[in-house]
Design an enzyme around this catalytic site. Structure first.
Site, PDB file in Angstrom:
ATOM      1  N   ARG A 186      50.642  83.398 -86.155  1.00  0.00           N
ATOM      2  CA  ARG A 186      52.024  83.879 -86.089  1.00  0.00           C
ATOM      3  C   ARG A 186      53.018  82.836 -86.590  1.00  0.00           C
ATOM      4  NH1 ARG A 186      51.845  86.386 -80.051  1.00  0.00           N
ATOM      5  NH2 ARG A 186      50.376  84.670 -79.809  1.00  0.00           N
ATOM      6  N   GLY A 206      56.172  67.586 -90.446  1.00  0.00           N
ATOM      7  CA  GLY A 206      55.167  68.518 -90.976  1.00  0.00           C
ATOM      8  C   GLY A 206      55.836  69.549 -91.855  1.00  0.00           C
ATOM      9  N   CYS A 244      56.218  81.141 -80.330  1.00  0.00           N
ATOM     10  CA  CYS A 244      57.314  80.817 -79.398  1.00  0.00           C
ATOM     11  C   CYS A 244      58.554  80.207 -80.036  1.00  0.00           C
ATOM     12  CB  CYS A 244      56.776  79.914 -78.304  1.00  0.00           C
ATOM     13  SG  CYS A 244      55.551  80.779 -77.317  1.00  0.00           S
ATOM     14  N   GLU A 281      49.635  76.458 -77.074  1.00  0.00           N
ATOM     15  CA  GLU A 281      48.337  76.997 -77.506  1.00  0.00           C
ATOM     16  C   GLU A 281      47.447  75.828 -77.914  1.00  0.00           C
ATOM     17  OE1 GLU A 281      50.404  80.971 -79.292  1.00  0.00           O
ATOM     18  OE2 GLU A 281      48.594  80.242 -80.281  1.00  0.00           O
ATOM     19  N   LEU A 289      57.508  64.106 -82.663  1.00  0.00           N
ATOM     20  CA  LEU A 289      58.186  63.434 -83.782  1.00  0.00           C
ATOM     21  C   LEU A 289      57.259  63.344 -84.981  1.00  0.00           C
ATOM     22  CD1 LEU A 289      60.143  60.486 -82.062  1.00  0.00           C
ATOM     23  CD2 LEU A 289      61.108  62.533 -83.141  1.00  0.00           C
ATOM     24  N   ASN A 319      62.276  75.069 -75.312  1.00  0.00           N
ATOM     25  CA  ASN A 319      61.724  75.359 -76.646  1.00  0.00           C
ATOM     26  C   ASN A 319      62.726  75.065 -77.743  1.00  0.00           C
ATOM     27  OD1 ASN A 319      59.254  75.980 -75.666  1.00  0.00           O
ATOM     28  ND2 ASN A 319      59.306  78.155 -76.199  1.00  0.00           N
ATOM     29  N   THR A 362      58.478  84.912 -71.333  1.00  0.00           N
ATOM     30  CA  THR A 362      59.771  84.334 -71.698  1.00  0.00           C
ATOM     31  C   THR A 362      60.767  85.473 -71.848  1.00  0.00           C
ATOM     32  OG1 THR A 362      58.635  82.578 -72.884  1.00  0.00           O
ATOM     33  CG2 THR A 362      60.949  82.945 -73.442  1.00  0.00           C
TER      34      THR A 362
HETATM   35  C1  UDX Z   1      55.327  75.680 -77.728  1.00  0.00           C
HETATM   36  C2  UDX Z   1      55.838  74.755 -76.632  1.00  0.00           C
HETATM   37  O1  UDX Z   1      55.361  73.436 -76.869  1.00  0.00           O
HETATM   38  C3  UDX Z   1      55.306  75.256 -75.279  1.00  0.00           C
HETATM   39  O2  UDX Z   1      55.834  74.430 -74.251  1.00  0.00           O
HETATM   40  C4  UDX Z   1      55.776  76.700 -75.076  1.00  0.00           C
HETATM   41  O3  UDX Z   1      55.304  77.209 -73.859  1.00  0.00           O
HETATM   42  C5  UDX Z   1      55.268  77.557 -76.213  1.00  0.00           C
HETATM   43  O4  UDX Z   1      55.715  77.043 -77.473  1.00  0.00           O
HETATM   44  P1  UDX Z   1      53.095  76.089 -79.092  1.00  0.00           P
HETATM   45  O5  UDX Z   1      53.984  76.945 -79.915  1.00  0.00           O
HETATM   46  O6  UDX Z   1      51.811  76.612 -78.602  1.00  0.00           O
HETATM   47  O7  UDX Z   1      53.929  75.602 -77.759  1.00  0.00           O
HETATM   48  O8  UDX Z   1      52.753  74.785 -79.942  1.00  0.00           O
HETATM   49  P2  UDX Z   1      53.353  73.339 -80.115  1.00  0.00           P
HETATM   50  O9  UDX Z   1      52.268  72.390 -79.908  1.00  0.00           O
HETATM   51  O10 UDX Z   1      54.609  73.171 -79.325  1.00  0.00           O
HETATM   52  O11 UDX Z   1      53.737  73.324 -81.702  1.00  0.00           O
HETATM   53  C6  UDX Z   1      54.692  74.244 -82.146  1.00  0.00           C
HETATM   54  C7  UDX Z   1      54.889  74.006 -83.656  1.00  0.00           C
HETATM   55  O12 UDX Z   1      55.529  72.738 -83.867  1.00  0.00           O
HETATM   56  C8  UDX Z   1      53.585  73.971 -84.453  1.00  0.00           C
HETATM   57  O13 UDX Z   1      53.789  74.636 -85.693  1.00  0.00           O
HETATM   58  C9  UDX Z   1      53.350  72.482 -84.675  1.00  0.00           C
HETATM   59  O14 UDX Z   1      52.636  72.210 -85.878  1.00  0.00           O
HETATM   60  C10 UDX Z   1      54.788  71.966 -84.799  1.00  0.00           C
HETATM   61  N1  UDX Z   1      54.928  70.556 -84.446  1.00  0.00           N
HETATM   62  C11 UDX Z   1      54.695  70.155 -83.166  1.00  0.00           C
HETATM   63  C12 UDX Z   1      55.351  69.660 -85.430  1.00  0.00           C
HETATM   64  O15 UDX Z   1      55.553  70.037 -86.586  1.00  0.00           O
HETATM   65  N2  UDX Z   1      55.511  68.349 -85.096  1.00  0.00           N
HETATM   66  C13 UDX Z   1      55.281  67.889 -83.819  1.00  0.00           C
HETATM   67  O16 UDX Z   1      55.439  66.678 -83.586  1.00  0.00           O
HETATM   68  C14 UDX Z   1      54.854  68.814 -82.830  1.00  0.00           C
END
Ligand code: UDX
Length: 477
Positions: free
Chosen positions: A335, A260, A267, A159, A257, A215, A126
């Site tokens: 992280r 949390g 990211c 991830e 949605l 993102n 990125t």
């Molecule tokens: C994210 C993007 O989804 C992905 O497309 C990009 O390439 C990298 O960053 P990631 O950070 O691995 O992926 O995890 P993701 O599943 O997106 O969750 C990110 C954070 O949002 C987590 O802390 C998760 O707990 C939180 N989350 C996610 C919520 O609180 N509520 C949700 O409904 C979804």
């Protein structure tokens, strides 16, 4: 043009290693370059240095077929390749949060010294808008007259589901200025395009911005539902029902949605900040994204207040068991996890913290001080004054609540992921604080559509099947 391409991937981290394994599994000849000797040794042995479900299996398969190999010699690895992907880290600069491009530019310079004319350099990391242009300028200095194209091919891997996200992408994005470059990248991704996965071809700068925009939008969507959760607590509504009710609108969609404790990871926090910085540099304030950054950071800290509230303001000398430390389930990544400020604030208030996480404790031990770690959730909760559900691991989602209540000093639960319906926890004797609702009696949510796939919506909004009652029978009456 031959369908099988020679690909070099520089960097064997979360992105580079998944991309290397999956490109090799598509049939290409891939060399993944890793400088760290210890990490390289594990990779050559087919051992994944990161926890990513399904990755080791693909590593073994592709190393076995000879499609994937590892090397520390970048020059040799790029000399004969058709495309060299840069997948090294772009950590936020401590000073101002902008993406630190040192590793990207070093890799680009080293690639330029050895790559053959006519090949393509691709940024998969990125990178801020305009990085592709900076790499072109760098090449002109390092190797004047070299004829190579520079393209952007951002990844959208989550991830814990990175393999799925790579092999069944919602879309592939390539950003380049030349037809030949587009053709090469389309050939590389042909097996996925052939299965119906859309490929978006745009200019390099647009591709670089698509990644940040995606993102930032997802982070904003999560922050929106988190703020709705706060409002629901004040007005006695239920955020799971709000998520269901708005998520059925196809323009909104049910995913991302789930309220949390705030988003974490390598990211969203980094990319939202970097995008805000870029926009400020161009004099275009992104107020929505700026507010998202501020609101999310405050939320992580505010979750600690829920513990104080349910313990009637007394946290000092209380034993608090935190179940789940990683920023989300199915990863070992700590992280920017919400657990970090949460635990530090409670420790500062004098609490004694016990913690459990199925995958994150090795990394957590390097972050927390004075925390007692346990390999079992019940051991962690033994004699605790309160238990906090921080990360929705399977092992945390399927606790025996009666057993948990019986081993705690006082059965008090703070559920930051809406894992258990409060009335179920109350039946087992818990005093419970959760997010996005007050009270213990759920209002059954009615959906007047017999074709609706409940599993989809319950999975993505945290609404339990018990809260959704199919009313076709009622409708038939
Ligand atoms: C994210 C993007 O989804 C992905 O497309 C990009 O390439 C990298 O960053 P990631 O950070 O691995 O992926 O995890 P993701 O599943 O997106 O969750 C990110 C954070 O949002 C987590 O802390 C998760 O707990 C939180 N989350 C996610 C919520 O609180 N509520 C949700 O409904 C979804």
């Amino acid at each position: 043009m031959s369908q099988k391409k020679k690909i070099t991937v520089v960097g064997a981290g979360y992105v580079g290693l998944v991309a290397s394994a999956c490109f090799a599994d598509l049939g290409h000849e891939v060399t993944c370059v890793e400088r760290d000797k210890q990490r390289l040794g594990r990779l050559v042995a087919g051992e994944s240095p990161i926890y990513e479900p399904g990755l080791e299996e693909i590593l073994h398969r592709t190393i076995g077929t000879g499609n994937l190999s590892f090397s520390s010699d970048l020059g040799k690895a790029v000399a004969a390749c058709d495309a060299a992907f840069i997948a090294v880290g772009t950590p936020p600069r401590k000073s101002d949060g902008e993406a630190d491009l040192r590793f990207v530019l070093d890799a680009a310079a080293e690639i330029a010294r050895s790559i053959r004319p006519g090949a393509v350099i691709v940024t998969k990391s990125t990178v801020p808008i305009g990085t592709g242009d900076a790499i072109i300028n760098l090449i002109a200095k390092v190797r004047p007259g070299l004829n190579v194209a520079v393209a952007s091919n951002p990844e959208f891997l989550r991830e814990g589901s990175a393999i799925e996200d790579f092999t069944k992408p919602d879309r592939i994005v390539i950003g380049c200025e030349e037809e030949a470059t587009a053709e090469l990248l389309i050939t590389i991704y042909a097996p996925l395009v052939g299965k119906g996965h859309p490929l978006v071809r745009t200019r390099r700068r647009s591709a670089e911005l698509i990644k940040y925009a995606a993102n930032a939008f997802l982070a904003t969507k999560i922050t929106f539902i988190n703020e709705m959760a706060d409002l629901c607590e004040a007005v006695d509504a239920d955020v799971a029902d709000i998520a269901l009710g708005i998520g059925l609108d196809h323009r909104i969609g049910p995913h991302f949605l789930r309220a949390g404790p705030g988003y974490g990871g390598s990211c969203f926090p980094k990319d939202t900040l970097a995008l805000v910085r870029t926009a400020q540099e161009y004099g275009v304030p992104l107020r929505l994204v700026e507010e998202t950054v501020v609101a999310n950071s405050a939320r992580k800290r505010r979750m600690a207040m829920k513990v104080r509230h349910i313990l009637h303001g007394h946290v000092a000398d209380k034993r608090i068991a935190v179940l789940g430390l990683t920023f989300k389930a199915d990863t070992d990544d700590m992280r920017e996890s919400p657990s970090i400020p949460f635990i530090e604030l409670l420790q500062r208030a004098g609490a004694e913290i016990h913690a459990y996480d199925p995958r994150g404790m090795d990394q957590a031990r390097k972050i927390f001080h004075g925390v007692s770690f346990h390999h079992d959730a019940y051991q962690c909760a033994q004699d605790a004054d309160a238990v906090v559900l921080m990360t929705d691991w399977e092992s945390v989602k399927h606790l025996d609540l009666a057993r948990l209540a019986s081993i705690m000093k006082t059965p008090v639960m703070i559920d930051l992921r809406r894992i258990y319906p409060p009335e179920e926890a109350a039946r087992q004797g818990f005093a419970i604080e959760t997010i996005g609702r007050t009270g213990l009696e759920p209002q059954p949510v009615k959906i007047f559509d017999s074709q609706f796939l409940f599993s989809d919506i319950s999975e993505s909004t945290g609404t339990t099947a018990g809260q959704i009652s199919r009313v076709t029978e009622g409708a038939a009456e």
